[in-house]
Write an enzyme that holds these catalytic residues in place. Structure first.
Site, PDB file in Angstrom:
ATOM      1  N   PHE A 146       0.765  -1.049   0.043  1.00 48.36           N
ATOM      2  CA  PHE A 146      -0.072  -0.221  -0.312  1.00 48.36           C
ATOM      3  C   PHE A 146       0.870   0.977  -0.142  1.00 48.36           C
ATOM      4  O   PHE A 146       1.812   1.852   0.346  1.00 48.36           O
ATOM      5  CB  PHE A 146      -0.650   0.303   1.040  1.00 48.36           C
ATOM      6  CG  PHE A 146      -1.979   0.938   1.381  1.00 48.36           C
ATOM      7  CD1 PHE A 146      -3.533   0.849   0.584  1.00 48.36           C
ATOM      8  CD2 PHE A 146      -1.925   2.704   0.816  1.00 48.36           C
ATOM      9  CE1 PHE A 146      -4.258   1.263   0.005  1.00 48.36           C
ATOM     10  CE2 PHE A 146      -3.320   3.471   0.756  1.00 48.36           C
ATOM     11  CZ  PHE A 146      -3.988   2.923   0.482  1.00 48.36           C
ATOM     12  N   GLY A 186       2.240  11.652   5.230  1.00 50.48           N
ATOM     13  CA  GLY A 186       1.543  10.032   5.628  1.00 50.48           C
ATOM     14  C   GLY A 186       1.361  10.274   6.396  1.00 50.48           C
ATOM     15  O   GLY A 186      -0.569  10.494   5.790  1.00 50.48           O
ATOM     16  N   GLU A 194       2.671   2.497  11.125  1.00 54.82           N
ATOM     17  CA  GLU A 194       1.214   2.318  11.018  1.00 54.82           C
ATOM     18  C   GLU A 194       0.912   3.347  12.828  1.00 54.82           C
ATOM     19  O   GLU A 194       0.171   2.821  13.158  1.00 54.82           O
ATOM     20  CB  GLU A 194       0.742   0.760  11.492  1.00 54.82           C
ATOM     21  CG  GLU A 194       1.221   0.311  10.084  1.00 54.82           C
ATOM     22  CD  GLU A 194       0.112  -1.178  10.365  1.00 54.82           C
ATOM     23  OE1 GLU A 194      -0.768  -1.436  10.336  1.00 54.82           O
ATOM     24  OE2 GLU A 194       0.749  -2.249   9.182  1.00 54.82           O
TER      25      GLU A 194
END
Length: 389
Positions: A130, A138, A373
């Site tokens: 991805f 981001g 993440e």
């Protein structure tokens, strides 16, 4: 397996316990013996990935109709925990392949897209990635500069991405790209997700990064130079790409927490073993209270972090709100991994600074768990928002 871990495992249904035991055996017998070699050579562990594919790990949370194993996300988390004990690069390859590669297509794709891509992704024959992060953005969606413009029945994509996991291997077949496809009524950028096959003309994966850790994990910058893909490669609703990806990140944070718990527990296991075997001044170093208490604190961190991710996963599987619990689990577990790898290196003394030892690799690898993440700061922001602050 430590006593607190065995208590947690004993409460799991039998199929989960069996999966955990099977992956633990694979991690010890297949992954661990080659971890130091791949780390030193900075080589992608194709033979390990093939073994995980054969076990069906890439298909754990997906229905059988798409080539999956018919399990759930918690099953994936248990596998990640076991892999994380011995090799973070291998664990993140699985996590990203499922959570970032296949899950967006399963969650938001059309039936045609699912039939086209999922069987190869869930079988582990192919990897997906991805493309979200850019040099200037981001977490900040407004900073996205990559664009996708419709030209007849094709999207024309231009821009670049960075730090993209699983994006340049020999088996990588697609990257889902977050791109600006217009502006909304308020003048804000409209971010959409578009599936880009890696065979597309104009798609380039740059040289691998020289990283501090995760050396056997595949990570590249990507460039899109007038890349053309069919209009039907739009993933989900136009303008909902970033919002949909945030949903994927909520789930992914539980998976990262599970991986981090594996790291924290792996450091405990290594230290218990070493403290019993290593002698100084005529007795095992584990007889010294300072060493014993250090390892006891490490075990407490691992146990607390495991409880946090178990709770977040239970809420998710029950269809209840879990966003805040996922952030808590990710933050607590990543900090536990970082703290335990530091303390584990100290317990091992000079040996802990040698890359052949698992704790040394964990010490280098673990920092990214507090960044990827969603950084710790992002998790704190989300937790604070849930409190009305």
């Amino acid at each position: 397996m430590t006593s607190s871990e065995s208590i947690s495992t004993a409460n799991l249904p039998e199929d989960y316990r069996d999966l955990k035991a099977t992956v633990a055996d694979f991690a010890r017998s297949v992954v661990a013996p080659v971890s130091a070699k791949h780390d030193a050579e900075r080589s992608f562990p194709y033979e390990v990935v093939a073994g995980m594919a054969e076990m069906g790990l890439f298909g754990l949370p997906f229905p059988e109709e798409y080539g999956g194993m018919g399990g759930d996300y918690f099953a994936l988390c248990l596998a990640l925990e076991e892999l994380g004990k011995v090799d973070q690069s291998v664990a993140i390859t699985l996590e990203a392949g499922v959570s970032l590669g296949a899950m967006p297509i399963y969650s938001f794709g059309t039936e045609e897209q699912k039939q086209e891509w999922l069987p190869r992704l869930t079988s582990g024959q192919a990897l997906g990635a991805f493309g979200l992060t850019e040099a200037g953005g981001g977490s900040d969606a407004g900073a996205t500069k990559t664009t996708a413009v419709l030209d007849g029945d094709e999207w024309v994509i231009n821009g670049s991405k960075q730090f993209i996991t699983n994006s340049g291997t020999d088996i990588t077949e697609l990257v889902t790209v977050a791109a600006v496809t217009g502006v909304d009524a308020a003048g804000h950028k409209q971010i959409s997700s578009i599936i880009v096959p890696t065979s597309s003309a104009g798609f380039t994966a740059g040289p691998s990064y020289d990283k501090v850790g995760w050396n056997a994990s595949d990570t590249h910058p990507l460039t899109f130079d007038d890349v053309r893909v069919p209009r039907t490669n739009l993933l989900g609703e136009q303008g909902r790409g970033y919002a949909n990806f945030l949903r994927i990140l909520d789930e992914g944070r539980i998976a990262i927490a599970a991986l981090a718990v594996g790291v924290a527990q792996g450091c405990v296991d290594e230290c218990v073993r070493y403290a019993k075997e290593r002698s100084a001044f005529g007795r095992p170093i584990g007889d010294n209270q300072s060493i014993a208490f250090t390892i006891a604190r490490m075990e407490a961190r691992a146990y607390a972090a495991r409880t946090a991710y178990y709770d977040a996963a239970a809420l998710m599987l029950a269809g209840k709100p879990f966003k805040t619990q996922a952030s808590i689990a990710k933050m607590v577990a990543s900090e536990a991994a970082m703290d335990n790898s530091r303390d584990g290196t100290q317990v091992h003394g000079g040996y802990g600074y040698m890359n052949e030892y698992t704790v040394a690799r964990h010490y280098r690898d673990s920092k990214i768990l507090e960044i990827g993440e969603g950084t710790t700061e992002v998790q704190l922001m989300l937790i604070a928002r849930s409190l009305g602050l």
